[in-house]
Write a protein that holds these residues in place. Sequence first.
Motif, PDB file in Angstrom:
ATOM      1  N   SER A 156     103.840  25.049  22.859  1.00 16.55           N
ATOM      2  CA  SER A 156     102.945  24.090  22.215  1.00 16.55           C
ATOM      3  C   SER A 156     103.671  22.946  21.529  1.00 16.55           C
ATOM      4  N   ASN A 157     104.994  22.916  21.622  1.00 13.16           N
ATOM      5  CA  ASN A 157     105.680  21.757  21.043  1.00 13.16           C
ATOM      6  C   ASN A 157     106.870  21.373  21.924  1.00 13.16           C
ATOM      7  N   VAL A 158     107.527  20.295  21.540  1.00 13.73           N
ATOM      8  CA  VAL A 158     108.615  19.769  22.377  1.00 13.73           C
ATOM      9  C   VAL A 158     109.729  20.804  22.508  1.00 13.73           C
ATOM     10  N   SER A 159     110.075  21.435  21.385  1.00 11.91           N
ATOM     11  CA  SER A 159     111.155  22.420  21.424  1.00 11.91           C
ATOM     12  C   SER A 159     110.835  23.536  22.416  1.00 11.91           C
ATOM     13  N   GLY A 160     109.618  24.057  22.322  1.00 12.32           N
ATOM     14  CA  GLY A 160     109.214  25.151  23.210  1.00 12.32           C
ATOM     15  C   GLY A 160     109.212  24.716  24.658  1.00 12.32           C
ATOM     16  N   ALA A 194     111.005   8.818  25.896  1.00 13.91           N
ATOM     17  CA  ALA A 194     111.639   9.946  25.194  1.00 13.91           C
ATOM     18  C   ALA A 194     110.676  10.336  24.086  1.00 13.91           C
ATOM     19  N   LEU A 195     110.208  11.589  24.148  1.00 12.12           N
ATOM     20  CA  LEU A 195     109.193  12.048  23.218  1.00 12.12           C
ATOM     21  C   LEU A 195     109.795  13.061  22.244  1.00 12.12           C
ATOM     22  N   GLY A 196     109.456  12.918  20.988  1.00 11.13           N
ATOM     23  CA  GLY A 196     109.899  13.893  19.987  1.00 11.13           C
ATOM     24  C   GLY A 196     108.727  14.262  19.106  1.00 11.13           C
ATOM     25  N   ASP A 197     108.816  15.417  18.456  1.00 14.27           N
ATOM     26  CA  ASP A 197     107.738  15.787  17.524  1.00 14.27           C
ATOM     27  C   ASP A 197     108.298  16.476  16.281  1.00 14.27           C
ATOM     28  N   GLY A 198     109.599  16.292  16.044  1.00  7.36           N
ATOM     29  CA  GLY A 198     110.211  16.914  14.867  1.00  7.36           C
ATOM     30  C   GLY A 198     110.662  18.333  15.106  1.00  7.36           C
ATOM     31  N   GLU A 241     116.719  17.218  20.502  1.00  8.01           N
ATOM     32  CA  GLU A 241     116.666  16.639  21.846  1.00  8.01           C
ATOM     33  C   GLU A 241     115.260  16.091  22.114  1.00  8.01           C
ATOM     34  N   SER A 242     115.195  15.030  22.888  1.00  3.60           N
ATOM     35  CA  SER A 242     113.877  14.492  23.248  1.00  3.60           C
ATOM     36  C   SER A 242     113.422  15.075  24.573  1.00  3.60           C
ATOM     37  N   LEU A 243     112.126  15.004  24.778  1.00  5.21           N
ATOM     38  CA  LEU A 243     111.562  15.427  26.070  1.00  5.21           C
ATOM     39  C   LEU A 243     111.376  14.160  26.901  1.00  5.21           C
ATOM     40  N   GLN A 244     111.770  14.230  28.152  1.00  4.42           N
ATOM     41  CA  GLN A 244     111.563  13.050  29.004  1.00  4.42           C
ATOM     42  C   GLN A 244     110.195  13.103  29.670  1.00  4.42           C
ATOM     43  N   ALA A 245     109.416  12.051  29.449  1.00  6.36           N
ATOM     44  CA  ALA A 245     108.116  11.946  30.109  1.00  6.36           C
ATOM     45  C   ALA A 245     108.169  10.746  31.053  1.00  6.36           C
ATOM     46  N   VAL A 246     107.761  10.987  32.282  1.00  8.27           N
ATOM     47  CA  VAL A 246     107.775   9.898  33.261  1.00  8.27           C
ATOM     48  C   VAL A 246     106.330   9.426  33.433  1.00  8.27           C
ATOM     49  N   VAL A 247     106.064   8.212  33.008  1.00  8.54           N
ATOM     50  CA  VAL A 247     104.681   7.725  32.944  1.00  8.54           C
ATOM     51  C   VAL A 247     104.497   6.603  33.961  1.00  8.54           C
ATOM     52  N   PRO A 248     103.488   6.704  34.840  1.00  5.35           N
ATOM     53  CA  PRO A 248     103.250   5.595  35.763  1.00  5.35           C
ATOM     54  C   PRO A 248     103.029   4.300  34.969  1.00  5.35           C
ATOM     55  N   ALA A 249     103.596   3.225  35.437  1.00  6.82           N
ATOM     56  CA  ALA A 249     103.568   1.965  34.680  1.00  6.82           C
ATOM     57  C   ALA A 249     102.142   1.575  34.290  1.00  6.82           C
ATOM     58  N   GLU A 290     121.887  22.809  16.790  1.00  8.97           N
ATOM     59  CA  GLU A 290     121.593  21.366  16.837  1.00  8.97           C
ATOM     60  C   GLU A 290     122.415  20.610  15.800  1.00  8.97           C
ATOM     61  N   LEU A 291     122.506  21.199  14.587  1.00 10.90           N
ATOM     62  CA  LEU A 291     123.266  20.512  13.539  1.00 10.90           C
ATOM     63  C   LEU A 291     124.738  20.411  13.899  1.00 10.90           C
TER      64      LEU A 291
END
Length: 506
Positions: A36-40, A72-76, A80-88, A306-307
């Motif tokens: 349910s989150n970026v880390s997961g 690059a998506l993050g949620d705290g 690391e960020s999640l890469q999302a590929v979005v159609p233009a 991470e630290l």
Amino acid sequence: MSALLPRVRGALHRTGPSRFIVPSISSRASLSTLPSNVSGLLDFKPSEAVENVKIDGYVRSVRAQKRHHFVALGDGSSLESLQAVVPADQAEGLTIGAAVRLGGSWVPSQGRGQSHELQVSQAAVLGPSDAKTFPIQKKYQTPEFLRTLPHLRPRIPFNSTVLRFRSEVIASLTSFFNSHQFIQTHTPILTASDCEGAGEVFHIVTENEQRASPTNPAKPFFRRDVYATVSSQLHLEALSQALGNVWTLSPTFRAEQSDTPRHLSEFYMLEAELSFTDSPSAVMDLLENMLKHVASDLSDSKVVSELLSPVGDRSPDLAPTEQVAQRWRGLTQDMWPRITYTEAIELLEAADVPFSHKPSWGKDLHTEHEKYIATKVGKGYSPVFVTDYPRDIKPFYMKAGEKDRDVSSPRDTVECFDLLVPEFCEIAGGSMREHRLEYLIESMRSRGFNPTPSEGASNSLQQPDNRLDWYLDLRRWGCPPHGGQYMTQPPSLGGMVDVIAERLTP
Ligand SMILES: NC(=O)C[C@H](N)C(=O)O
């Protein structure tokens, strides 16, 4: 951007507490297994595409290409960020800083740099952000600049990682004390007791009082002088006589004008009192075991790795990761050396080092001395306890040492200790408390206090100028030998991790 909302609303509405749509029959992952989150999601590495994945987060950066935008998506939840590929044609409004909800397939990535990526089929901007004015940029920004934005600074991935680390340290400390049957208590923040003169105090007055003048007097809000607490210790001692072993993690305030990371006007202090003990070693053991518990609890955690990871937006005024890793390893060392202050002075006097302050028995140790001791005795990695400091440089409540313990050096000491860690020096300490009434009165008098023990219980409300009579009362009725420890900034392990131990909240 607003055009995006109606288009996705139907598809993305929540069907319950989950942010995911119930997967279709063809999906391999079931609802409960979807992170349910970026880390997961980053840890979720299916070998085939998983559809109907939805994720909420903030755009950290965007790389626009002709057909796709790489977000690059993050949620705290992850450095690391999640890469999302979005159609233009769906990327309108996906600008740096925006709060978004993305839906699509989680697929093994063709590109380098990530094992999986989100192939976005639905994108909604839930909180737009004007990229032109958003002050947090992906490029390097100096700590000085970021300090002017305390309300936005936590969004920097490294800073949110530090905040997660603090949360985990507090959870680990809580479990440590809980499993050792210590009771967590909360002591007053506004208090009439200024403890031991531990530092300059903030005096609390109302605006009315502040504006008062001889011609326009103000009625005092409190019946006596009140301060922002400099230490919970004295209150904790009272509670330990009711509950047994107690601890607290409390905001603490010292009006020290200084820009160094070691002198904050507001910080967290962990304090614990151990009752029915006359052994300083027991109090040192408590501190040592507490720190070892946290270190071993967290050593395999994602947040620590991470630290310690050299990647990311680590600011150059933070210690190098190898140094932080070394400090971390130091905490897990078997036995932390314990030497007396007198031995420390002897070592310093014999050292072939041009100290700017000449070490001398009876004077406090300077940072340069503490560094030398930590390096020499702790071999540069192990924390070191220095015990039995001269009475005259320590507060009134510390228990007098036995004068005849060292006949060759009949100098007055108190039963106390400081914990020094390499580079960082003193991060914690403690002492046995003077539990004998007559010794305590003598100690207070010798330091200019004017204790006036009464026959009955002290009523502090009627004795505005005598703020510590209640503390003497504790010695009059059932005060066992006891001692306590403190640690400043425990959520960041005394500042050892977020080296610039500064507040990351507004
Ligand atoms: N609990 C403690 O021993 C802390 C001590 N009162 C100090 O402020 O340094």
